[in-house]
Design a protein around this motif. Structure first.
Motif, PDB file in Angstrom:
ATOM      1  N   ARG A   1     -41.286  46.155 -28.327  1.00  0.00           N
ATOM      2  CA  ARG A   1     -40.737  45.894 -26.997  1.00  0.00           C
ATOM      3  C   ARG A   1     -40.063  47.178 -26.506  1.00  0.00           C
ATOM      4  O   ARG A   1     -39.331  47.834 -27.257  1.00  0.00           O
ATOM      5  CB  ARG A   1     -39.724  44.753 -27.047  1.00  0.00           C
TER       6      ARG A   1
ATOM      7  N   THR B   1     -34.914  41.239 -25.499  1.00  0.00           N
ATOM      8  CA  THR B   1     -34.000  42.233 -26.072  1.00  0.00           C
ATOM      9  C   THR B   1     -32.622  42.160 -25.448  1.00  0.00           C
ATOM     10  O   THR B   1     -31.615  42.384 -26.125  1.00  0.00           O
ATOM     11  CB  THR B   1     -34.570  43.657 -25.908  1.00  0.00           C
TER      12      THR B   1
ATOM     13  N   THR C   1     -36.174  43.469 -19.645  1.00  0.00           N
ATOM     14  CA  THR C   1     -35.645  43.380 -21.008  1.00  0.00           C
ATOM     15  C   THR C   1     -35.082  41.989 -21.290  1.00  0.00           C
ATOM     16  O   THR C   1     -35.081  41.525 -22.428  1.00  0.00           O
ATOM     17  CB  THR C   1     -34.574  44.459 -21.250  1.00  0.00           C
TER      18      THR C   1
ATOM     19  N   ALA D   1     -36.434  47.476 -27.053  1.00  0.00           N
ATOM     20  CA  ALA D   1     -35.957  47.524 -28.434  1.00  0.00           C
ATOM     21  C   ALA D   1     -36.476  48.734 -29.194  1.00  0.00           C
ATOM     22  O   ALA D   1     -36.170  48.904 -30.374  1.00  0.00           O
ATOM     23  CB  ALA D   1     -36.378  46.239 -29.171  1.00  0.00           C
TER      24      ALA D   1
ATOM     25  N   GLU E   1     -30.508  39.671 -27.149  1.00  0.00           N
ATOM     26  CA  GLU E   1     -30.178  40.076 -28.513  1.00  0.00           C
ATOM     27  C   GLU E   1     -29.002  41.045 -28.529  1.00  0.00           C
ATOM     28  O   GLU E   1     -28.118  40.952 -29.387  1.00  0.00           O
ATOM     29  CB  GLU E   1     -31.398  40.704 -29.183  1.00  0.00           C
TER      30      GLU E   1
END
Length: 824
Positions: free
Chosen positions: A362, A106, A101, A365, A109
């Protein structure tokens, strides 16, 4: 058996093969770094002991295989625009999922302090299994996760729960070969008989055989190919085998196999949806056999490590005592060539980063892995419309769960189009008297159906299988991906899922404090066929201890309700179905029983959670001589019958009857949001009068909840004390001293002003207990005066107005969704 073999045209061109292998190297590098490094994340200076964590915690053995699968799923998602989430069954594969990840973007984020640069990578490494950091498994903190894996066995059942009513979702579910030895996982393979390819998604099981557990070989890894194939064909799957250790060959085999199985899944779904054919297909699965600790040290200190159990956790340990291990770690990490993977800033190089999907495609996500993002309110009927009509309390007979079943039936009907509500239960929907739901939908079944079968079809949304583990796991997967559900079970056997409840409650607690995780629908249990009415099944079926287990969890997560009749059960059920991010436990009987509160009174009583039943009390305007408290339907019945005996024999005695619906009200408000203040508690229970408390469960739980209260020294609790057998319903309460006669004797023994004058009454009560034993031994059922007892009204006119509700509103605040009639 389908063995992956390469034809003349390999699926990966040379450049794509090179990039995929590099991506895998990057994930492996980041995984090793998380386990070991405190500093020097890109090894731009010689590795020293001070760069290594002082305590090495983590699991390497399964991780390279998880990374291998992830990168290949990324390729398939991007190439075919798949809607896919990843479930990692191997318990401590956390480094791999965090690494992937992070590579796909992600992680940064969600956690901006873990940036995609050198400093961010340093923080990524340091936080893993470190104080103030993250756990070593795929925890709630990991983007894309709906399965923690703290306890093994539930990956596959979570995957199936996630795809029910999710037609476009594919769950790639990695099953570790150690996990595959658990009973829950072995049973979970049968979930394919409950999957409808028309309106459900698909689970792609990937059995990851790396041969070893912590210190032993695994059973499935030691089966022959033919035996393994026969096992899974017997389960109803079409197994594809990907086996080997050479990375280049394995990449090609995995890419080809994934292309084939995804094409098969799409073909199955297309055939089902175009021709409306829900017949159970043979779903594909993958058996991936790769070395444990793949790409790690082959030997450490002269002992085999790769492809052996020694790679399970930390292959290189004791760094301070064995400095040579620092050198070996540096060589291992440099074998992944980090300088080719990350640029000068420590950012993943763009040509490799572009291999990952983008946006919500993804896996880290995907909104299905953060189900609160997708959660929509249920359409709810008005529970008041199902009310049992009450004219006089304690005189009407009804079956509480049967009444609630009609309400649940219409919840099912109102949400038929959105298909976001299912009921789970281990073959007990009819037994638990909520079978009215079968008027709205069938039981789900996609195996053979015979002409004489009733209420089973591939379109059903009542899930019945004789495994509490599967019911719980399906429901968890369903809730975690943004839907609603209800689990009905015999009270004694809900203990089978104790540890699963434990894991889910921990997930809820943790995610409550993760800002990007959205609240999900509550996990709602209806526990019926309970301890006091398991007289016919005997001692093995008599256990109310799940409540004790639940109350070990944090107050912000758990709720326990003991509605005494049908109308209170309706109010509580409505509230629980509207609630968010709790575990709600409702305990209610299914047998015909006396009803007490009309709907208006029930709503008020449930809203407060506790109250004085004025219609059963005679202390208004004065202090009570005794407080008779009760929680649970049978304890309420016995309490009222005891009060009846006392009122008849001691009309001057002032008795206050208190009923508890919400068990959490007994705790101080400082410990639970539903708890009464000390002032309100003292107002109800007094500060110095005897309290006789009849409780559904084990007595010490009430003491545990109230030990800080002013009048705790005068609290005497009767409940289940592990006495039971096959007998009559009333004999069950007699065996545990919870019956009306014992409760009345308790009052006599605790009130000095009547103690000596009550000798004849006390003797009569003991005689009644002897009469009871003789009667049941002769006739096999309870005495008529027990079977036919109803509440008698006392007053100057002999007909007191029955429903003056619950007395003073001691805690008027209401929590939860608008429209509910029970506290949050």
């Amino acid at each position: 058996m389908v063995e992956a073999t390469l034809g003349k045209a390999t699926p990966l061109a040379a450049e794509e093969l090179h990039k995929i292998h590099a991506y895998w190297r990057a994930a492996n590098y980041l995984s090793v770094g998380q386990i070991y490094l405190l500093d020097n994340p890109l090894l731009r200076e010689p590795l020293k002991l001070e760069h290594v964590k002082p305590r090495l915690l983590g699991h390497w053995g399964t991780t390279p295989g998880l990374n291998f699968i992830y990168v290949h799923l990324n390729r398939a998602i991007k190439a075919q625009d798949l809607n896919m989430i990843y479930i990692a069954g191997p318990g401590h594969g956390g480094p791999g999922l965090v690494a992937n990840t992070y590579l796909e973007g992600t992680y940064s984020e969600f956690y901006p302090n873990i940036a995609q640069d050198v400093e961010g990578m340093k923080q990524l490494f340091k936080q893993f299994s470190f104080p103030g950091g993250i756990p070593s498994h795929v925890a709630p903190e990991t983007p894309g996760s709906i399965h923690e894996g703290g306890e093994l066995g539930y990956a596959l059942v979570h995957g199936y729960g996630a795809v029910f009513d999710n037609p476009d979702l594919i769950v790639a579910c990695v099953v570790g070969d150690g996990e595959a030895e658990t009973g829950a996982l072995a049973t979970s393979w049968h979930s394919n008989k409950f999957l409808n390819p028309i309106h459900d998604g698909a689970v792609l099981p990937i059995l990851h055989l790396n041969g070893y557990k912590i210190a032993n070989p695994t059973v499935l890894a030691r089966l022959s190919r033919e035996e393994l194939e026969s096992l899974f064909v017997g389960y109803g799957y079409k197994p594809y085998f990907v086996e080997g250790s050479d990375p280049e060959t394995m990449h090609q085999l995995m890419a080809e196999t994934l292309d084939r199985v995804i094409a098969e899944i799409k073909s199955i779904q297309r055939e089902a949806r175009v021709h409306h054919n829900s017949h159970r297909p043979q779903w594909p699965m993958i058996v991936l056999r790769s070395p444990k600790g793949w790409t790690g040290p082959k030997e450490v200190d002269g002992k085999k490590t790769e492809d052996y159990w020694r790679s399970h956790q930390v292959p290189l340990a004791n760094m301070a005592r064995q400095p040579d291990h620092v050198r070996l770690l540096e060589e291992w990490m440099k074998s992944y060539k980090p300088e080719e993977l990350f640029d000068e800033n420590g950012t993943f190089v763009a040509e490799l980063a572009e291999l990952a999907p983008t946006g919500d495609r993804r896996m880290g996500a995907n909104p299905h892995a953060n189900g609160g993002l997708l959660l929509k309110d249920l359409r709810m009927p008005d529970f008041r419309d199902y009310a049992v009509e009450i004219t006089k309390a304690g005189t009407t007979i009804a079956e509480a769960t049967r009444v609630a079943g009609r309400f649940l039936r219409d919840v099912m009907r109102l949400n038929a189009d959105t298909r976001n509500f299912r009921i789970m239960g281990p073959d007990e929907t009819a037994s638990n008297r909520i079978d009215a739901v079968l008027e709205a939908t069938d039981r789900m079944w996609n195996a053979e159906i015979l002409p004489e079968d009733e209420h089973i079809s591939p379109d059903g949304r009542v899930m019945e299988v004789l495994s509490e583990n599967m019911c719980q796991g399906w429901l968890e997967g369903y809730l975690l991906t943004g839907r609603h559900g209800f689990f009905s079970c015999y009270e004694a056997f809900i203990h089978i899922i104790d540890s699963m409840f434990n894991q889910h409650a921990k997930w809820l607690k943790t995610t409550r404090h993760i800002p990007w995780r959205r609240p999900i629908a509550s996990l709602n249990y209806l526990l019926t066929s309970h301890v006091w009415r398991q007289d016919h099944n005997g001692f093995s079926h008599q256990d109310p201890g799940f409540i004790d287990h639940v109350l070990n969890k944090k107050a912000e997560i758990v709720r326990v309700y003991l509605p005494p009749d049908a109308n209170t059960l309706l109010s509580v059920t409505d509230h629980c179905l509207r609630s968010r991010h709790y575990v709600n436990v409702i305990i209610a009987g299914k047998q015909p029983a006396l009803q007490y509160l009309d709907m208006d009174a029930a709503i008020k009583h449930c809203t407060k959670g506790i109250g004085i039943w004025e219609w059963a009390s005679n202390d208004r305007g004065s202090e009570p001589d005794v407080v008779m408290a009760c929680a649970g339907d049978v304890p309420t019945l016995e309490t009222l019958a005891a009060v009846d005996l006392l009122r008849e024999n001691f009309p001057e005695l002032k008795v206050r009857v208190v009923n508890v619906v919400d068990l959490m009200t007994l705790q101080p408000e400082t410990e639970h949001s539903h708890g009464l203040s000390d002032k309100d508690f003292d107002s109800i229970f007094t500060t110095d009068k005897p309290i006789i408390f009849a409780f559904h469960g084990y007595p010490w739980l009430i003491h545990r909840l109230t030990y800080r209260r002013t009048n705790h020294k005068n609290l005497h609790v009767r409940g289940y004390k592990e006495e039971g057998t096959t007998t009559t319903p009333f004999d069950m309460v007699v065996l545990n001293d919870l019956d009306r006669f014992h409760l009345a004797i308790d009052v006599i023994e605790r009130i000095p002003k009547i103690y000596y004058t009550a000798a004849y009454v006390k003797q009569m009560l003991y005689d009644k207990l002897i009469d009871h034993k003789h009667y049941i031994n002769k006739y096999g059922e309870d005495m008529p005066e027990i079977l036919n007892w109803k509440w008698r009204y006392y007053g100057s006119d002999g007909d007191q107005t029955p429903l003056q509700h619950s007395g003073t509103d001691t805690n008027p605040s209401q929590e939860g969704a608008e429209g509910t009639a029970t506290r949050g």
